[in-house]
Design an enzyme around this catalytic site. Structure first.
Site, PDB file in Angstrom:
ATOM      1  N   MET A 106      85.791   0.758 105.311  1.00 54.36           N
ATOM      2  CA  MET A 106      85.721   1.845 104.351  1.00 54.36           C
ATOM      3  C   MET A 106      86.680   2.955 104.723  1.00 54.36           C
ATOM      4  O   MET A 106      86.448   3.732 105.624  1.00 54.36           O
ATOM      5  CB  MET A 106      84.295   2.386 104.237  1.00 54.36           C
ATOM      6  CG  MET A 106      83.687   2.969 105.485  1.00 54.36           C
ATOM      7  SD  MET A 106      82.153   3.813 105.083  1.00 54.36           S
ATOM      8  CE  MET A 106      82.713   5.467 104.821  1.00 54.36           C
ATOM      9  N   CYS A 107      87.763   2.963 104.033  1.00 57.07           N
ATOM     10  CA  CYS A 107      88.716   4.040 104.267  1.00 57.07           C
ATOM     11  C   CYS A 107      88.322   5.216 103.384  1.00 57.07           C
ATOM     12  O   CYS A 107      87.511   5.086 102.471  1.00 57.07           O
ATOM     13  CB  CYS A 107      90.122   3.598 103.900  1.00 57.07           C
ATOM     14  SG  CYS A 107      90.601   2.049 104.691  1.00 57.07           S
TER      15      CYS A 107
END
Lengths: 356, 874
Positions: free
Chosen positions: A1-2
């Site tokens: 999850m950026c």
């Protein structure tokens, strides 16, 4: 999850107001497990990057200053001090949880090419199956420009190639592309990826990759130092894209230590922020960018354009399923203010279904 | 180009004013604020009469800033929308004026969309189709047709509104899946406590209906930018467009309505709304026009569309031909936040202020409002049926200002019959036009009529100009006589005027109104917030030297009698005596009264005056008693010049010491005054009066003299005060002065004779001085005197006024006496052999004689109303 964050202001802002100080800043998002949704990868610890355009005219040519590291963002002394002592009117920031490619500085976002700066939140599903096709499509200049191994960087190379094929010179040091051109290039880039991954479904890649049937999440952000174009896109008609919110107002102020709010005195957009996850605790300050659309910041004005293709939903009330992005950790949470009004009707942003 | 803007009123609020909407027939203004409120102002009295709070939270919140307001044409509904993504519908009741101007406002419904539309920037209501259209931050245009039909349906349905209201707001934090992958119950907000909360909320406010925008009424990407502005096009445009639409697929009917929307994408789009046979309304895109830059504001004056763009550009388009006609540009290149057009006058608002364009000329008007964020023009309806175009502007400093647009710019008259038909309840109609009174006061305040003991100063000229102005005013209003009566020693003239009543049936009475046009000097102007000689209207108050004492009440009386006369309704004769030296003790006024008695009137029935204020800021009063006064200067002097205490101390008999000795004998240690016979004729107040005072001290919010006993002392007992103390010489601590002077102010009450007290005082002091066997000299100078005054609060005059005050203020007036004095009141009573009635006009907070003198406009208009009704009854 950026997570990524874009700031564009009439006046420059100190980077610490965006990166380090807010309780829900992008850096804090990288370790604050309180709002954790991604159960597989609890941390955005795979490095970070900040690109900012200087205010000094002498320095403001041929792209932004770029600062990347592979250490976790919350643990970086240099970032702490730089953020405190640097001001800029246009900032791109990114914290990374690697989905593709190894942990290296070259794989950290944002990527820059002369005046242009690019970052990505999401992933190209089955990238391995379209990589050869992509490499064959782009010119040598951009093929050789790629240093790392991520899908995101190749997407940037594709964007640069597309921009060139639209008759522009991506290497122009002064930037200054028109907002329409940048938007066209980005939508075109998304179009290539969409078509290629689409036709790759069913082909045998033989690498045990992510199923290409899984949608690609293409939240791209690109700027030439004056215009910003950001997409929120998914190659699916039924799933929601990775979260993306925007907020605009007169000033971004620290109401109490660590707690910021967007001061909105009038309709002016002196400060514009686009972020995977809201930075402030006022949910009313943030509006979701509609899935499958492009947001453009032209000077200090926000424009919104739909990407109308086979994945576009005509019905404005169609509720896309958030399950996919939530599982992949691409759904940002909305921090909650201390006092919440209860007697108001629901908003999609709050994720409430209508239970009337 | 002369500036056509004239400031009418200014209100202040603590947060930005983001939107405004006028209800000209109801004479109301609505202003939407950054802190989630809608302020309601009444423009007959300029008072803030109501504050509507958005949302439940009572603490200050800026989450629901009101960004746009609109109304239905019949002024029955107000629509508001803003930062909370909700449109609220308010029912605006009829304006009542029982006690206070008041209006019922009910929140009828909340309109919402489940899509994330962000802020709502623009809103318009199409009356004929009952359709609400609004433009949002996410570039979508939403509409709700048949709003009131939908509302009725909801009301009729058995379903309870309350259950439809989603009390349990989904909470992303608590309701999200935690690291464990399952939602945890929110701590401390379980079912029961939530139920409690909603119960409380239901108790505190009736939940309004909620209406959801149906999917088919949402036009996503109506623009590609924020939709900043929506205007409804009037029917004149229909004819033009229908020619064009002849070959359009969705050929609209004769009853279709058009709107135009302007967006951040630099495009203006025209949309048609048309109802099907069943009454459902559809929205169709007609055509668009490119403006290149963001369209931030729009206004329409047939056949032109005016677009306010970024960088100070105003583009004018001809909607008939779709051509750009003209481009205007402000000096300062910042966004045109709002734009209003009236008869070819273009008011463009940006950071710099208002830029006014007219016939190729432009002018910048700074309104001192910080940055202006909202503006609008409406046609205000005057008492005479004429319309006055007014401009309303709101600023980021929380100011809301109302401007008159000069008549060269209006040139348009309403049809009087039309106004009558549209006007609200008849009892609301003011009899006396407040606007005219304010205009007169504006002029009157500008005369610096400070009265001086020595005549012939510059101020004296101003006073004479003012007297002439009043004389002209009386003539203009129809006085049968208006003349200046000279006063001896070149003191300011007395203005005399007479209005002749038309009564045929009954015996005409003769009423005398006493007032004065002179004022106290303004003192240190630095301590005034505004120019003392320029009337400023703010937050329902007028400000300026003399506004309360006595120009305001005077103008109220003049205009009331003038209005009655012009309406041919004045039955009694009314004479005015307006003097110019009241503040210095009315020198020569008594002589004038006597000398011109034949002109003024041999027989006067009532003397009216309004030369004081209420005892507090909420309770109207009638004054029936005043104390008298003797102001005296006592001086002891020596033949020896000022001398050094080291050289002469102990040798001289010092004047100061002599003076102190005799003065100290005026009062004994218990405070009793030693002047012979001082108390001999005094009576204690009777029970009735005691009860009256008790009532005053009970209900009134008195800052000083709050107990009944203190009131009795102040109003009915004599007093003696040392007011000044001065000596000759340099004031050096080692100098023995040659002269010492003390000022004495003795307040007298009924029973005491001014002459007797005066003589006894002089005799007493001289006697005491004799006992000192001093070589020094004693001088006693009486500066001015006034007799005490006590009227009968139960006479017919007071009865009538009590009734009228009660009607106007919806509360019975307090009957009060005062500790102060009005010198002329007894002079008038005696000269004309008539009882006087004092009707205080302003509030105790008026600051008469002090800095920042002010008076509430409502007090002025109610005063006029009271006199209007009382003048024929007396």
């Amino acid at each position: 999850m950026c997570r990524f964050l874009i700031f564009k202001g009439k006046e420059p802002i100190r980077l610490s107001h965006l990166l380090t100080r807010p309780a829900h800043s992008i850096i804090n998002q990288s370790f604050d497990s309180r709002l954790r949704l991604d159960t597989r990868r609890p941390m955005n610890g795979d490095g970070f990057g900040v690109a900012y355009y200087p205010t000094d005219a002498e320095l403001d040519s041929d792209g932004p200053c770029l600062f990347k590291a592979i250490t976790p963002a919350w643990n970086n002394q240099n970032l702490e001090t730089l953020a405190e002592k640097t001001k800029s009117p246009l900032v791109f920031a990114h914290v990374r949880a690697s989905t593709y490619g190894v942990l290296s500085e070259t794989n950290c976002h944002p990527f820059t090419y002369h005046s242009l700066c690019f970052m990505h939140n999401g992933g190209i599903a089955g990238f391995a199956r379209i990589k050869r096709r992509l490499l064959a499509h782009i010119g040598d200049t951009y093929l050789n420009f790629v240093q790392g191994s991520t899908d995101s960087e190749f997407a940037f190379a594709l964007f640069l190639d597309t921009l060139e094929k639209l008759g522009e010179d991506p290497a122009r040091a002064s930037g200054g592309f028109s907002h329409a051109t940048l938007r066209r290039a980005l939508v075109q880039t998304i179009g290539y990826i969409r078509d290629w991954t689409g036709s790759a479904v069913g082909e045998n890649s033989g690498s045990g990759e992510t199923s290409p049937a899984e949608p690609s999440l293409l939240n791209f952000a690109v700027t030439d130092g004056s215009t910003v174009v950001v997409s929120r896109y998914i190659t699916s008609k039924h799933d929601e894209a990775a979260s993306l919110h925007f907020s605009c107002g007169s000033r971004f102020v620290e109401a109490s230590p660590g707690e910021y709010r967007m001061e909105r005195l009038d309709r002016n957009q002196d400060v514009i922020m686009v972020a995977s996850e809201p930075l402030t605790f006022e949910r009313g300050d943030w509006t979701a960018v509609p899935t499958n659309s492009v947001l453009t910041i032209k000077r200090q004005t926000i424009l919104l354009h739909p990407i109308v293709d086979e994945y576009y939903q005509q019905d404005p009330l169609y509720l896309r399923s958030p399950t996919l992005v939530e599982n992949k950790g691409f759904m940002g949470s909305v921090p909650v203010a201390k006092s919440v009004e209860r007697n108001v009707p629901p908003l999609q942003r709050d994720g409430r279904l209508r239970q009337l | 180009m002369p500036t056509p803007l004239e400031l009418v009123h200014r209100w202040s609020h603590t947060y930005s004013i983001l939107a405004t909407c006028a209800f000209p027939h109801k004479k109301l203004l609505f202003a939407g604020t950054q802190d989630s409120k809608i302020l309601v102002f009444d423009i007959t009295t300029y008072n803030l009469i109501k504050v509507l709070h958005l949302g439940q939270s009572t603490e200050i919140n800026t989450r629901s800033s009101v960004l746009c307001l609109d109304r239905s044409k019949d002024e029955k509904f107000l629509f508001s929308a803003g930062a909370d993504s909700l449109v609220r519908i308010w029912a605006i009741g009829d304006v009542t004026k029982d006690s206070d101007v008041a209006v019922e406002v009910d929140e009828l419904a909340t309109v919402y969309s489940v899509t994330d539309i962000g802020d709502i920037f623009s809103l318009t209501y199409i009356d004929s189709l009952q359709t609400l259209v609004f433009g949002c931050q996410n570039a979508s245009l939403l509409y709700l047709d048949n709003v009131f039909r939908r509302l009725d349906e909801i009301r009729k349905s058995q379903e309870c509104n309350i259950s439809r209201l989603p009390h349990k707001r989904y909470d992303k934090f608590f309701d999200s899946n935690g690291p464990t992958g399952s939602a945890s119950p929110p701590p401390g907000s379980d079912e029961s406590s939530l139920a409690m909360v909603s119960m409380d909320e239901e108790m505190s406010s009736t939940p309004s209906a909620i209406l959801e925008i149906p999917a088919e009424n949402i036009v996503n990407y109506a623009h590609n930018g924020f939709i900043y502005s929506i205007c409804e096009l009037d029917t004149q445009f229909r004819d033009i467009f229908q020619q064009e639409c002849a070959d359009c697929k969705e050929r609209p009917s004769q009853t279709c309505q058009y709107i135009i929307s302007g967006g951040g994408d630099g495009v203006c789009k025209i949309w048609a709304f048309d109802a099907t046979a069943k009454g459902d309304v559809g929205m169709y895109f007609c055509k668009e026009m490119e403006c290149e830059d963001s369209v931030l504001s729009m206004d329409i004056e047939f056949p032109f569309l005016y677009c306010g763009l970024s960088d100070g550009i105003v583009k004018i388009m001809d909607l008939g031909t779709n051509q750009r006609v003209s481009t205007l540009s402000t000096k300062q290149k910042s966004d045109i936040i709002c734009l209003s057009v009236y008869n070819d006058y273009v008011f463009a608002v940006n950071e710099e202020g208002i830029t006014l364009f007219h016939k190729g000329q432009s002018e910048v008007i700074n309104t001192n409002q910080g940055r202006m964020l909202s503006s609008g023009i409406f046609e205000r309806i005057g008492l005479n049926g004429k319309v006055y175009p007014n401009l309303l502007t709101g600023g980021n400093d929380g100011s809301l200002t109302l401007w008159n647009i000069a008549c060269s710019a209006c040139g348009k008259d309403y049809n009087l019959a039309e106004i009558k038909a549209a006007s609200v309840e008849p009892d609301l109609v003011q009899h006396v036009d407040t606007e005219q009174m304010l205009n007169t006061l504006k002029e009157l305040i500008s005369y610096e009529t400070v009265s001086h003991v020595t005549s012939g100063s510059d101020y004296g000229l101003a006073s004479r100009r003012c007297a002439t102005y009043l004389q002209k005013l009386f003539s203009k209003l129809g006085a049968s006589q208006a003349r200046l009566l000279p006063v001896s020693d070149s003191h300011n003239p007395v203005v005399f005027a007479k209005f002749t009543g038309n009564s045929q049936n009954k015996k005409k009475h003769n009423i005398l109104w006493y007032g004065h046009y002179d004022v106290i000097p303004p003192g240190d102007r630095e301590r005034w917030n505004t120019d003392p000689f320029k009337m400023i209207c703010e937050n329902g108050y007028m400000k300026g030297r003399g506004i309360s004492d006595n120009k305001g009440p005077l103008v109220g009386a003049i205009h009331t009698i003038g209005t009655l006369h012009q309406q041919n309704k004045l039955e009694n004769d009314v004479v005015f005596l307006v003097e110019g030296s009241e503040e210095i003790g009315s020198p020569g006024f008594g002589d004038v009264c006597t000398r011109y008695k034949d002109i003024i009137g041999e027989k006067i029935d009532w003397i009216l005056l309004s030369n004081s204020t209420w005892v507090d800021s909420v309770h109207p009063c009638l004054t029936y008693g005043l104390r008298g006064v003797i102001n005296a200067r006592v001086r002891v002097s020596s033949d020896v010049p000022d001398s050094h205490s080291g050289v002469s101390g102990g040798i001289l008999q010092e004047p100061t010491l002599d003076l102190i000795k005799i003065i100290s004998e005026l009062q004994d240690t218990s405070g009793t005054i030693n002047i012979p016979n001082f108390y001999s004729n005094l009576k204690d107040i009777d029970h009735e009066e005691y009860e009256r005072f008790k009532q005053v001290s009970k209900v009134a919010d008195l800052k000083r003299n709050s107990s009944t006993e203190e009131l009795i002392k102040n109003w009915t007992k004599p007093s003696l005060s040392i007011t000044t103390l001065s000596t000759s010489g340099p004031g050096n601590i080692t100098v023995i002065p040659k002269v010492a002077t003390i000022g004495l102010s003795i307040r007298l009450v009924p029973g005491q004779s001014v002459d007797e007290v005066k003589e006894n005082l002089i005799a007493f002091l001289q006697d005491r001085f004799k006992t000192l066997s001093s070589k020094n000299h004693l001088d006693i100078e009486i500066l001015n005197v006034a007799e005490p005054w006590l009227s009968d609060p139960k006479n017919i005059g007071y009865e009538i006024l009590k009734e009228e005050l009660t009607k106007a203020w919806d509360t019975e007036p307090l009957f009060v006496r005062e500790g102060g004095s009005v010198p002329c009141i007894r002079t008038l009573e005696r000269t004309f052999d008539a009882p006087a009635i004092q009707i205080p006009c302003g509030q105790s907070t008026d600051n008469g004689h002090l800095y920042n003198e002010n008076m509430r406009i409502k007090n002025l208009s109610n005063m006029a109303e009271i006199l209007y009704n009382a003048a024929n009854r007396l």
